[in-house]
Design a protein around this motif. Structure first.
Motif, PDB file in Angstrom:
ATOM      1  N   ALA A  53       5.766   5.351 -24.209  1.00  0.00           N
ATOM      2  CA  ALA A  53       4.333   5.565 -24.401  1.00  0.00           C
ATOM      3  C   ALA A  53       3.564   4.272 -24.177  1.00  0.00           C
ATOM      4  N   THR A  54       4.071   3.136 -24.655  1.00  0.00           N
ATOM      5  CA  THR A  54       3.362   1.867 -24.470  1.00  0.00           C
ATOM      6  C   THR A  54       3.491   1.369 -23.044  1.00  0.00           C
ATOM      7  N   SER A  55       4.601   1.652 -22.367  1.00  0.00           N
ATOM      8  CA  SER A  55       4.754   1.174 -20.993  1.00  0.00           C
ATOM      9  C   SER A  55       3.816   1.924 -20.054  1.00  0.00           C
ATOM     10  N   PRO A  60      -2.208  -0.710 -14.663  1.00  0.00           N
ATOM     11  CA  PRO A  60      -1.357  -0.876 -13.493  1.00  0.00           C
ATOM     12  C   PRO A  60      -1.581  -2.238 -12.845  1.00  0.00           C
ATOM     13  N   VAL A  61      -0.524  -2.723 -12.238  1.00  0.00           N
ATOM     14  CA  VAL A  61      -0.592  -4.000 -11.533  1.00  0.00           C
ATOM     15  C   VAL A  61      -1.428  -3.784 -10.270  1.00  0.00           C
ATOM     16  N   PRO A  62      -2.320  -4.700  -9.986  1.00  0.00           N
ATOM     17  CA  PRO A  62      -3.131  -4.504  -8.770  1.00  0.00           C
ATOM     18  C   PRO A  62      -2.235  -4.468  -7.536  1.00  0.00           C
ATOM     19  N   GLU A  72       4.937   0.389  -1.790  1.00  0.00           N
ATOM     20  CA  GLU A  72       5.706   1.642  -1.746  1.00  0.00           C
ATOM     21  C   GLU A  72       6.754   1.670  -2.864  1.00  0.00           C
ATOM     22  N   ALA A  73       7.457   0.562  -3.061  1.00  0.00           N
ATOM     23  CA  ALA A  73       8.476   0.486  -4.118  1.00  0.00           C
ATOM     24  C   ALA A  73       7.823   0.647  -5.497  1.00  0.00           C
ATOM     25  N   ILE A  77       8.522   3.559  -8.219  1.00  0.00           N
ATOM     26  CA  ILE A  77       8.917   3.250  -9.601  1.00  0.00           C
ATOM     27  C   ILE A  77       7.999   3.961 -10.579  1.00  0.00           C
ATOM     28  N   ARG A  78       6.704   3.934 -10.331  1.00  0.00           N
ATOM     29  CA  ARG A  78       5.752   4.611 -11.226  1.00  0.00           C
ATOM     30  C   ARG A  78       5.979   6.117 -11.254  1.00  0.00           C
ATOM     31  N   SER A  79       6.221   6.706 -10.084  1.00  0.00           N
ATOM     32  CA  SER A  79       6.460   8.150 -10.069  1.00  0.00           C
ATOM     33  C   SER A  79       7.778   8.481 -10.782  1.00  0.00           C
ATOM     34  N   GLY A  80       8.779   7.635 -10.629  1.00  0.00           N
ATOM     35  CA  GLY A  80      10.051   7.822 -11.334  1.00  0.00           C
ATOM     36  C   GLY A  80       9.867   7.697 -12.847  1.00  0.00           C
ATOM     37  N   GLN A  81       9.037   6.730 -13.254  1.00  0.00           N
ATOM     38  CA  GLN A  81       8.757   6.583 -14.687  1.00  0.00           C
ATOM     39  C   GLN A  81       8.037   7.807 -15.233  1.00  0.00           C
ATOM     40  N   GLN A  82       7.078   8.312 -14.485  1.00  0.00           N
ATOM     41  CA  GLN A  82       6.335   9.488 -14.927  1.00  0.00           C
ATOM     42  C   GLN A  82       7.259  10.707 -14.997  1.00  0.00           C
TER      43      GLN A  82
END
Length: 173
Positions: A53-55, A60-62, A72-73, A77-82
């Motif tokens: 929840a905190t992550s 988001p990093v610009p 792209e990477a 990673i963000r989609s994998g985290q979601q």
């Protein structure tokens, strides 16, 4: 030098206690590290929901200052985290539903067990004697027994225990 070895061999201590203190310190250090890692893993596992929840709450990093491959990477990673976060939430919902079902079944088993115990404790009623049927109904169905009368004896009969007198004209032998 041989005196030290002879003294060590003659010692009553088991061979394990004759090891060097440096080896014992390494073993102790490994034990402390493994306990620390286990404690950290337990803390992380028990608070995994708050970690995710905190992550996801961080900004988001610009992406503008990154190369296209890095962008792209980062998006992957963000989609994998979601996706992982959604799967964990679904698993938590399933676990909650299973716990609710388990509680309901445990309550039903407890109720059934109580019913079985109460039925086993009931006194067994004494068997009632069979109701005798009226004898008139049975006598009509049974055939009457014939009374057999003894045949009449031939010859003299003693009445009242009197001695018998032989008749005239019969031979006595």
């Amino acid at each position: 030098m041989t005196d030290v070895i002879d003294q060590a061999n003659a010692s009553e201590l088991p061979p394990v206690s004759r090891k060097s203190p440096r080896r014992v310190s390494w073993i102790l250090a490994l034990v402390v590290i493994s306990v620390g890692l286990c404690a950290g893993a337990a803390y992380y596992w028990s608070n995994i929901e708050t970690v995710f929840a905190t992550s996801s709450a961080h900004e988001p990093v610009p992406i503008t200052g990154l190369s296209p491959e890095d962008r792209e990477a980062l998006l992957q990673i963000r989609s994998g985290q979601q996706k992982a976060s959604d799967e964990i939430a679904e698993l938590n919902r399933n676990i909650g539903a299973q716990q609710t079902d388990l509680k309901r079944m445990a309550d039903q088993i407890e109720a059934l067990t109580a019913k079985i115990e109460s039925l086993q404790k009931l006194p067994v009623p004494a068997p009632t004697p069979p109701v005798p049927s009226p004898p008139a109904a049975h006598s009509a169905l049974k055939p009457a027994k014939r009374v057999v009368q003894p045949s009449k004896p031939e010859g003299p009969i003693s009445i009242g225990g009197a001695p018998l007198i032989p008749e005239r004209g019969t031979d006595q032998r």
